[in-house]
Every structure is written in structure tokens, then in C-alpha cells.
Design a protein around this motif. Structure first.
Motif, short mmCIF file in Angstrom:
data_model
loop_
_atom_site.label_atom_id
_atom_site.label_comp_id
_atom_site.label_asym_id
_atom_site.label_seq_id
_atom_site.Cartn_x
_atom_site.Cartn_y
_atom_site.Cartn_z
N GLU A 257 21.94 28.20 -2.28
CA GLU A 257 22.18 26.77 -2.30
C GLU A 257 23.61 26.37 -2.70
N GLN A 260 26.14 27.47 -0.14
CA GLN A 260 26.12 26.54 1.22
C GLN A 260 26.90 25.25 0.72
N LEU A 261 26.74 24.59 -0.49
CA LEU A 261 27.44 23.44 -0.75
C LEU A 261 29.17 23.89 -0.52
N LEU A 264 30.21 23.83 3.01
CA LEU A 264 30.09 22.70 3.58
C LEU A 264 31.33 22.04 3.17
N VAL A 299 15.86 25.04 7.70
CA VAL A 299 15.95 23.62 7.48
C VAL A 299 15.01 22.75 7.25
N GLY A 302 13.58 23.33 3.88
CA GLY A 302 14.57 23.01 2.91
C GLY A 302 14.90 24.26 2.50
N PHE A 304 17.59 25.74 3.73
CA PHE A 304 18.98 25.59 4.22
C PHE A 304 19.47 24.36 4.49
N ARG A 305 20.62 23.72 3.74
CA ARG A 305 21.28 22.45 3.91
C ARG A 305 21.00 21.84 5.30
N LYS A 306 20.57 20.88 5.62
CA LYS A 306 20.47 20.00 6.79
C LYS A 306 21.88 19.76 7.29
N ASP A 307 22.66 19.09 6.30
CA ASP A 307 24.17 18.66 6.70
C ASP A 307 25.03 19.84 6.90
N LEU A 308 24.58 20.78 6.10
CA LEU A 308 25.65 22.10 6.62
C LEU A 308 25.02 22.64 7.97
#
Length: 469
Positions: A257, A260-261, A264, A299, A302, A304-308
Motif C-alpha cells: 500500500e 502504491q501511494l 500514485l 480494488v 481493498g 489495491f488503491r482505487k485512485d491508483l
């Protein structure tokens, strides 16, 4: 702005407005901004050059912005036009939008609102161009850059359709998500996108599976001397190496996570921080990512980040498994035989026609990579000029390619759909299965027996019983 190569024309008879808007755009990163105070110059300038977007005031002497909008919508419909005016009138706004304006902004215009409107107009225009380009490719039924796909061996029409889509999206700056089962050729697709993009920089590939957040950051962003124990010197990350080129991240579904951030932020801001540094570095690398996992399900759960996910899915290429493109099996077989023989310094062996039937009835869970491995092993073990069918039978077990639980579900479903009222007897069912196996194997009893999970002798006995009165 994510792309600094856009060109913008601002048409307004007020010098102060021209200066104000140009300052906002240049601060946002747009370098090519042309200021036009006399609306009569527009038709002349557009004969010499074009623009990514045009900002147009309505109230101007000589040619009004309203008349100019009508002219542009007919002569240059590909140029997005944003109206900037002091006229706060709903009817005027609606009329402008009907003619072809993509937005209507009332002065004074806030900086963020202007930039947001320009971004939205550029994105809508990009999507329109891609759709038109894809329609053109599909109608033409030909590829403009056939050589870019030379490493992907296929005669399948679904794959040809994917190639046409790739040609449309390759020259944009948006990220590309490539999905598909393991062994379907995701990296080859990424390399094809890079070739067509004509980027001057390198194609840099990295598998992020198994990398924790620190290793991910160090691999991609690099570090400064003293950032951690053992960091005795500066190290440039792979994202720096991909400057002006393409960065391909495989197995993106395995990212933590925290990683991922960070990814992004790179996509959104086009900047990154090497470990141990507070100074941001810019990147213009095109990002392509791939995964063999069901990322939509990740996604939803939860993981994997939805926004990414939505940023990465600006373009999505899904590669079909080999079992859905069986017409490629014969050409891939011959290609891998030639390749294997060349690597082993042998003459390419011939193969029996039954081999195609055998391979066509195998689902290839490992896809093209598995087929290549099987062919290479068979060619290596071949002691003559003719490939043995038995070698392939030893390596693949057609009767045991689906796990027991799934087999049970398939059987239940088949029985319910095929025999809703009366169940067939075991003898009748046996005849149905034998007939179907022979149909699929095109009469080859050895292959049919493999499908049924019995020996050839056992199949012969059943066939003999069937024909004996």
C-alpha cells in the motif's frame, strides 16, 4: 500540466487579460502560449500552424468571438475552444456550447478553474482523437507499424484488433495497464508500445513482485549517500534511467500500500524523491504496468488503491489466453521449432499432423511460455529428423488439466443443462463421451484416449463393443 508540449492561443482584445491568462498558463507549465489581440489574425495564423486549445473572448471588435466560434467549429473542429467572457447569460452560454465550445467561463476567472477547464478540454479531445483513430484502424483493417509487433507471433484476429488499439494509444502520455494470464506476452506488448511511441529514451523493465516498500523506492527512485546503512554512494533509480523513455512495471498487483501511494504521486505530480533526499526530481517517463491478477477484484476487496487503479487504467490492454486464440498454435509451434533448432545448432525436425490436434485440445495454463518450453524440450530430446508425438504426450496430460473441484462443477452443470429430465445410463454416457473425444481429436484414437483418461487399448475395446452386434 502533465504534458508541457501543448500549445495554447488566447484571443482577447484586452492586453491586461492576455497578460494575466498567459502568466497563469506559463506558471502551470505551458510554454507555448500565443497571445492574439486582433481577432482578424486568427484565420491567417491557423493557416500556418495549429493549437492544442484556444481561449476565446466573445466581446471583441472587427470579428466577434461568437462569429469566430462559428468559423472555428466548421473549419477547425479538431481544436477545442473555451469561451472566456464577461457576459453572464445562460442563453449565450447554451448557444456557444451548441455551436461547439467545450466550456464557458465568466470573468474574472480563478486560476484553478481555468487550469481545470483546460485539462478537461484536452482530455476530452484526446479521447475523441483516440476513438476516431481506432475507428479508422478498424475500418482500414491494416497496421501502420507492422514491424513494431514483429516479436509477437500471431494470425489471430482478436490480437490484430489489440494491435490496432495499441497503435492509437502509443503516442499519448497516459499510463497503460496490460493484463492477462501468465505467459501471454505482456512485456512484448509493452515493448511494442514503446517502439511505436518513438520515444528517444530507454525502455526500462522491472518486476516489482517481492519488493518491500524500501526496496521498491530504492530500485525506482534511487538513494543519496548515507540514506541508510550501506549506502556509501549516490545511486540513480530506474525511473531516472527511463528519462525520455518508458518505465515498465511488471506484477503491479504485488505492490504494498505504501508503494502504491508513492507510485500514485509520481503519476499525478511527475516528481519523485530519492531515499535520503528532500529535493524532488522531475520525470517524463511513460508508465506501463502489467499484472496477471484480477486487479478489479483487488480494488473491490481493498487490496489495491482505487485512485491508483483508475490512473493506471487510462488505457487498458487485455491479452487473451492461448486457449482463446488456438489458430495461433500451428504458427507458434513452427516458430518455436525453428528457434529451438537454431539455438541447439540442429536441423529443424518435422512433426506429425496429429501433434496439432493434440496441442489444440490442451488448455495451456502457462500459455505461450508453456508452449515454448514444451517445444524446446521436445526438440532437445529429439534424436531424429521427426518429432515424436509420445514426447509431447509425456509432457502434457490432457485428461488432468483441470482440478478436481472444477471438474466436478463442470460435470454438474453439464448434466443439469444437457439432461434436465432423464439421466442417461452409464452406457449411453460412455458412448457420448467417446464420440465427442473422437470428434475433437479428428478421429485420432491415441489423442481421444488421452482426453478420456484411459489407454488406447481400453478405448479400442469400447469401440469394438459399440460396433459388435
Amino acid at each position: 500540466m502533465e504534458n508541457f508540449n501543448y500549445s495554447v492561443a488566447i484571443v482577447d482584445d484586452e492586453k491586461e487579460a492576455l497578460y494575466s491568462y498567459s502568466l497563469i498558463l506559463k506558471q502551470a507549465g505551458l510554454k507555448d502560449v500565443v497571445l492574439i489581440q486582433d481577432s482578424r489574425e486568427i484565420p491567417i495564423i491557423l493557416k500556418e500552424r495549429t493549437f492544442s486549445i484556444l481561449l476565446l473572448d466573445l466581446s471583441m471588435p472587427y470579428i466577434s468571438g461568437f462569429d469566430l466560434l462559428k468559423y472555428l467549429s466548421v473549419e477547425y473542429p479538431e481544436i477545442p475552444v473555451i469561451i472566456i467572457t464577461a457576459i453572464k447569460d445562460i442563453e449565450t452560454a447554451v448557444e456557444c456550447m451548441k455551436i461547439g465550445a467545450c466550456d464557458y467561463l465568466v470573468k474574472p476567472i480563478e486560476k484553478n478553474k481555468l487550469i481545470s477547464s483546460i485539462k478537461k478540454a484536452l482530455e476530452m479531445n484526446r479521447l475523441k482523437e483516440e476513438i476516431l483513430g481506432l475507428k479508422h484502424r478498424l475500418i482500414e483493417d491494416k497496421l501502420e507499424q507492422e514491424n513494431a509487433f514483429s516479436e509477437i507471433i500471431t494470425v489471430n484476429q482478436k490480437m490484430r484488433g489489440i494491435f490496432k488499439y495499441i497503435e492509437v494509444i502509443s503516442k499519448t502520455e497516459q499510463p497503460v495497464l496490460v493484463t492477462g494470464e501468465t505467459g501471454t506476452g505482456k512485456e512484448l506488448v509493452a515493448r511494442a508500445i514503446h517502439k511505436i511511441s518513438e520515444k528517444k529514451g530507454e525502455f526500462v523493465a522491472v518486476n516489482v513482485a517481492g519488493l518491500d516498500d524500501t526496496m521498491f523506492s530504492d530500485t525506482l527512485f534511487g538513494h543519496r549517500k548515507g540514506a541508510f546503512t550501506g549506502a556509501f554512494s549516490n545511486r540513480e533509480g530506474l525511473i531516472s534511467r527511463a528519462k525520455g523513455g518508458t518505465l515498465f512495471l511488471d506484477e503491479i498487483g504485488d505492490l504494498s500500500e505504501a508503494s502504491q501511494l508513492k507510485l500514485l504521486r509520481v503519476i499525478q505530480e511527475k516528481v519523485y524523491y530519492p531515499l535520503g533526499s528532500d529535493l524532488p526530481k522531475n520525470t517524463d517517463a511513460r508508465l506501463i504496468v502489467a499484472t496477471n491478477q484480477d486487479i478489479q477484484e483487488m480494488v473491490n476487496s481493498g487490496k489495491f488503491r482505487k485512485d491508483l487503479f483508475y490512473r493506471l487504467k487510462a488505457h487498458h490492454v487485455h491479452l487473451p489466453p492461448l486457449r482463446e486464440r488456438k489458430d495461433d498454435i500451428p504458427v507458434l509451434l513452427e516458430y518455436f521449432i525453428e528457434e529451438a533448432a537454431l539455438s541447439l545448432s540442429k536441423k529443424p525436425p518435422k512433426y506429425p499432423e496429429e501433434l496439432i490436434i493434440l496441442l489444440m485440445n490442451y488448455p495451456f495454463p502457462g500459455n505461450i511460455r508453456e508452449l515454448k518450453m514444451i517445444v524446446y524440450d521436445a526438440v532437445a530430446r529429439c534424436k531424429s529428423n521427426f518429432l515424436s508425438l509420445e514426447i509431447f504426450k509425456d509432457m502434457i496430460d490432457i485428461s488432468n488439466t483441470i482440478d478436481k473441484e472444477l471438474k466436478s462443477e463442470i460435470v454438474k452443470f453439464y448434466i443439469q443443462m444437457r439432461f434436465p429430465e432423464r439421466l442417461p445410463t452409464l452406457k449411453e454416457m460412455e458412448e457420448i463421451l467417446v464420440t465427442e473425444a473422437l470428434r475433437r481429436s479428428k478421429g485420432n484414437q491415441g489423442i481421444a484416449a488421452s482426453m478420456l483418461g484411459i489407454t488406447r487399448q481400453a478405448l479400442n475395446k469400447r469401440l469394438h463393443k459399440k460396433t459388435t452386434p
